[in-house]
Motif scaffolding. Sequence first.
Motif, PDB file in Angstrom:
ATOM      1  N   LEU A  47       0.862  -1.179   0.000  1.00 13.08           N
ATOM      2  CA  LEU A  47       0.000   0.000   0.000  1.00 13.08           C
ATOM      3  C   LEU A  47       0.903   1.236   0.000  1.00 13.08           C
ATOM      4  CD1 LEU A  47      -2.541  -1.277   2.658  1.00 13.08           C
ATOM      5  CD2 LEU A  47      -3.057  -0.842   0.246  1.00 13.08           C
ATOM      6  N   ARG A  94       7.671  -3.111   8.017  1.00 13.56           N
ATOM      7  CA  ARG A  94       6.217  -3.332   8.007  1.00 13.56           C
ATOM      8  C   ARG A  94       5.883  -4.743   8.496  1.00 13.56           C
ATOM      9  NH1 ARG A  94       3.800  -7.004   5.728  1.00 13.56           N
ATOM     10  NH2 ARG A  94       4.747  -6.696   3.683  1.00 13.56           N
ATOM     11  N   GLU A  98       3.934  -5.645  11.835  1.00 13.66           N
ATOM     12  CA  GLU A  98       2.638  -6.294  11.652  1.00 13.66           C
ATOM     13  C   GLU A  98       2.566  -7.620  12.409  1.00 13.66           C
ATOM     14  OE1 GLU A  98       1.490  -6.568   7.543  1.00 13.66           O
ATOM     15  OE2 GLU A  98      -0.217  -7.876   7.960  1.00 13.66           O
ATOM     16  N   TYR A 324       5.598   2.403  12.256  1.00 12.88           N
ATOM     17  CA  TYR A 324       4.516   1.423  12.315  1.00 12.88           C
ATOM     18  C   TYR A 324       4.184   0.934  13.728  1.00 12.88           C
ATOM     19  CZ  TYR A 324       5.977   1.097   7.422  1.00 12.88           C
ATOM     20  OH  TYR A 324       6.336   1.385   6.144  1.00 12.88           O
TER      21      TYR A 324
ATOM     22  N   LYS B   3      -0.745   2.110  10.229  1.00 11.10           N
ATOM     23  CA  LYS B   3      -1.017   0.711  10.540  1.00 11.10           C
ATOM     24  C   LYS B   3      -0.305  -0.192   9.532  1.00 11.10           C
ATOM     25  CE  LYS B   3      -4.568  -2.656  11.367  1.00 11.10           C
ATOM     26  NZ  LYS B   3      -5.701  -3.266  10.694  1.00 11.10           N
ATOM     27  N   PRO B   4       0.595  -1.071  10.038  1.00  9.66           N
ATOM     28  CA  PRO B   4       1.323  -1.944   9.112  1.00  9.66           C
ATOM     29  C   PRO B   4       0.412  -3.046   8.583  1.00  9.66           C
ATOM     30  CG  PRO B   4       1.920  -2.467  11.386  1.00  9.66           C
ATOM     31  CD  PRO B   4       0.990  -1.293  11.447  1.00  9.66           C
ATOM     32  N   ARG B   5       0.260  -3.115   7.269  1.00  6.36           N
ATOM     33  CA  ARG B   5      -0.635  -4.117   6.678  1.00  6.36           C
ATOM     34  C   ARG B   5      -0.298  -4.285   5.202  1.00  6.36           C
ATOM     35  NH1 ARG B   5      -2.475   0.922   6.573  1.00  6.36           N
ATOM     36  NH2 ARG B   5      -4.044   1.525   5.026  1.00  6.36           N
ATOM     37  N   THR B   6      -0.707  -5.424   4.650  1.00 12.26           N
ATOM     38  CA  THR B   6      -0.493  -5.681   3.220  1.00 12.26           C
ATOM     39  C   THR B   6      -1.775  -5.402   2.454  1.00 12.26           C
ATOM     40  OG1 THR B   6      -1.056  -7.982   3.646  1.00 12.26           O
ATOM     41  CG2 THR B   6       1.276  -7.456   3.548  1.00 12.26           C
ATOM     42  N   PRO B   7      -1.682  -5.184   1.148  1.00  7.69           N
ATOM     43  CA  PRO B   7      -2.902  -4.992   0.348  1.00  7.69           C
ATOM     44  C   PRO B   7      -3.718  -6.279   0.345  1.00  7.69           C
ATOM     45  CG  PRO B   7      -0.904  -4.522  -0.954  1.00  7.69           C
ATOM     46  CD  PRO B   7      -0.467  -5.140   0.328  1.00  7.69           C
ATOM     47  N   PRO B   8      -5.022  -6.200   0.103  1.00  8.15           N
ATOM     48  CA  PRO B   8      -5.819  -7.435   0.014  1.00  8.15           C
ATOM     49  C   PRO B   8      -5.383  -8.273  -1.194  1.00  8.15           C
ATOM     50  CG  PRO B   8      -7.130  -5.495  -0.602  1.00  8.15           C
ATOM     51  CD  PRO B   8      -5.832  -4.981  -0.080  1.00  8.15           C
ATOM     52  N   VAL B  10      -3.028 -10.701  -1.331  1.00 11.06           N
ATOM     53  CA  VAL B  10      -1.668 -11.249  -1.387  1.00 11.06           C
ATOM     54  C   VAL B  10      -1.505 -12.245  -0.234  1.00 11.06           C
ATOM     55  CG1 VAL B  10      -0.772  -9.108  -2.361  1.00 11.06           C
ATOM     56  CG2 VAL B  10      -0.576  -9.499   0.102  1.00 11.06           C
ATOM     57  N   GLU B  12       1.041 -13.530   2.504  1.00  9.65           N
ATOM     58  CA  GLU B  12       2.324 -13.333   3.183  1.00  9.65           C
ATOM     59  C   GLU B  12       2.393 -14.321   4.331  1.00  9.65           C
ATOM     60  OE1 GLU B  12       4.619  -9.475   3.777  1.00  9.65           O
ATOM     61  OE2 GLU B  12       3.545  -9.681   5.664  1.00  9.65           O
ATOM     62  N   ARG B 127      -4.240 -11.829  -5.890  1.00  5.00           N
ATOM     63  CA  ARG B 127      -3.843 -10.841  -6.891  1.00  5.00           C
ATOM     64  C   ARG B 127      -2.373 -10.981  -7.234  1.00  5.00           C
ATOM     65  NH1 ARG B 127      -7.220  -5.698  -4.374  1.00  5.00           N
ATOM     66  NH2 ARG B 127      -9.248  -6.450  -5.080  1.00  5.00           N
ATOM     67  N   GLU B 128      -1.650 -11.614  -6.334  1.00  3.84           N
ATOM     68  CA  GLU B 128      -0.242 -11.950  -6.589  1.00  3.84           C
ATOM     69  C   GLU B 128      -0.097 -13.424  -6.267  1.00  3.84           C
ATOM     70  OE1 GLU B 128       3.917 -10.064  -5.196  1.00  3.84           O
ATOM     71  OE2 GLU B 128       2.835 -10.988  -3.542  1.00  3.84           O
TER      72      GLU B 128
END
Lengths: 460, 460
Positions: A47, A94, A98, A324, B3-8, B10, B12, B127-128
């Motif tokens: 993001l 991150r 997280e 973060y 806020k540490p987070r990944t995109p929807p 994916v 991880e 998406r990935e």
Amino acid sequence: MIKPRTPPGVMELLPPDQIAFQRMLDTIRRNFERFGFLPVETPVMELSEVLLTKSGGETERQVYFVQSTGALEKSGEGMPELALRFDLTVPLARYVAEHEHELAFPFRRYQMQRVYRGERAQRGRFREFYQCDIDVIGKDALSVRFDAELPAVIHAVFSELDIGAFTIQLNNRKLMRGFFEAQGVADGELQALVLREVDKLDKRGEDYVRETLTGEGFNLPAEGVEKILDFVKVRSTSHADAMAKLDALGEGSQSLREGVAELREVLELVRALGVPEANYALNFSIARGLDYYTGTVYETTLNDYPQIGSICSGGRYENLASHYTKSKLPGVGISIGLTRLFWQLREAGLLGKATGSTVQAMVALMDGESLPDALDIARRLRSAGINTEMQMEARKIGKQFQYASRAGIRFVVLTGEDERARGVVAVKDLLREEQFEVARDELASTLRVELEQAQALAGR
Amino acid sequence: MIKPRTPPGVMELLPPDQIAFQRMLDTIRRNFERFGFLPVETPVMELSEVLLTKSGGETERQVYFVQSTGALEKSGEGMPELALRFDLTVPLARYVAEHEHELAFPFRRYQMQRVYRGERAQRGRFREFYQCDIDVIGKDALSVRFDAELPAVIHAVFSELDIGAFTIQLNNRKLMRGFFEAQGVADGELQALVLREVDKLDKRGEDYVRETLTGEGFNLPAEGVEKILDFVKVRSTSHADAMAKLDALGEGSQSLREGVAELREVLELVRALGVPEANYALNFSIARGLDYYTGTVYETTLNDYPQIGSICSGGRYENLASHYTKSKLPGVGISIGLTRLFWQLREAGLLGKATGSTVQAMVALMDGESLPDALDIARRLRSAGINTEMQMEARKIGKQFQYASRAGIRFVVLTGEDERARGVVAVKDLLREEQFEVARDELASTLRVELEQAQALAGR
């Protein structure tokens, strides 16, 4: 018809080079794991809001944004939602923030993935390149002892990569700060400016730097400038010499004393970890990212190819993820930019030529009737763990040998009517340039022994 | 604070899962190489013009475009210059066309990289995601014999991945076309529409499909529809049964005869390559991408988890790179969508739990004075090829054991004053739950033997 081509600034390899590259990746990974580092992979897309916490820097101007077709159609002003990672450090920050409560600290992680930067297109500059990183992250605190582990990993990696003699050069930011303060350069920003000038020593020469620092703008006292110039020229020639050079710095400020104590401990432990003293040295000119590193800093250079610059750099930082999390996460890490290193080694002719294919044996095909028999031989070789290519169509045998030779395949296995009748196969060893016969049932074990010998000789 | 987070969309992973994932990647790669496939990696970014040769499809709507900050500021109307690859087939076509004169044909390549699609965000949709592809590309022509190699690779991969019984299901597009023509469904588009209805058999039931095909819109004769419904239900139960089911199709059109002859040859060679007959079967309902595949088509399913669907699919195509070159490049390939497979296996509880860490041994630290000694032990273990983590700071020994146990590390090595005096080390084997002493000089070889035994038992 569209011309098939890649965008500028990416490195795409033909299979023989890809095999060499993959072997380097494997060697690096094997050694990272040997020291107990754990694998992490993060998504290439983050993001934008999370990725770009610092605004307006050089990095941000080089960032690649990502938009799906839908997002593109709707795109108004603002920043696109997604961006490609430009290094592995921000994603690590991150990730650790997280998953803070699911990780055990100190957390040793390695990550070997590609990163993206919108660099100006230029020979040897890449917009997509591999970084191979290791970091140790502590919670609240992290002993300086960990700073000694990284040179041991670097030593293991570059010894096995076998690309020539190398030196891991060490310095310490606290030591530097203490020294500069004693010369009246107390302000952090001023130190950075002075160091930037000092960095021009190689290119512009000592006189130029001396004039700049004593001249208008800096206005430093001549005596202090001489001390600075002497300081940044310090290189140790042995472990004992490194210790002596640290002693020679004297007592100084608290910052200097701390830096000296840290470097001393790191050097002792690096030796205890078995790194030969020829492979590490003090170098008081090394600064690295001034706003980021706070303790030990590292650079690694190839002794015979100084022009390549540092092939593995890093250092100690105070707090990984302050954007973060409120937790304090100090760490120490290093990074190998493998795409650039590979490119430079290839340019310098330093890539091993005789690496050979991943394919170890080829089963030739004499005629259509031999096919089931040849497939059975291939099956047996594969069961024994030998990478085997099968010629599915009969061609002139000379062509088949030529193909195997060009492809870097070592063994060609032949089975004609005569061999079948006698329960043997013929094997041509293209490395030793000899041909021999072996009982069918002993083929796989015979080739395995040969391949293992060759591997042992290559030191793996 | 962000806020540490990944995109929807994916995936991880935490280190234990990442290790399991990496082992699957390694197993797949090892088997691809075992069959003589060569590695290729392509850049994640391609020129949009090159990537999107077909316009307006589903794929294009899902494409991610890439723009640097500079490009974003200037962006006018048109399509951005760069886009992320959405599969590995288009990059392969571009690669083979671009490097046509530098490659040897038939060209066997494997590629294991991530691809990107702007899918709707949804559980289990990514998406990935990783694709692990192999293809054999011919120049002008490619013998159907190569179609038999792929099931042998699939068999090797999934046997070693050890995720349960599986069946490689085969069909042939020529055979299908011939059969449908004989039922009066000659037009390609009509065939596609009929197949789409037939595909609803599982969900909607036979009556629904029968009514649709005989009803308005399709208007097919009832007898033909019965034949179609019988045809798509064909599954073979053994090699002999597969041959009998091919015989039972009779003479038919040229297309049918060609398809039957191809499948017959493929099945015979699959058997000659040593694939057990329990692992392959005819399945006349398999169609795959109708506008792309022209001969053999494959799907692979887990016998006990049919709901997971195909875990490895592919087929034979007529011409790989018609958009980029005038050369005719027929090929055959398969693809494993590893991210989705991993996710499904984890959801189904099918991931081996006791996989353990990459870290094989941990050297505990009793007190600060033991540090140089402990580092020396760690160095020796690493030199012997044992992945070793070092406790850099002395903690309560109970905490150190607990950490090793949670991390899945098998051996904890201890060296106290007493052990040092006697020239031994204590080893706790957390797998066998036993503790033993061993002479210092024999530690590394002892652990190596244990680890190799465990590996041999695990069948690797």
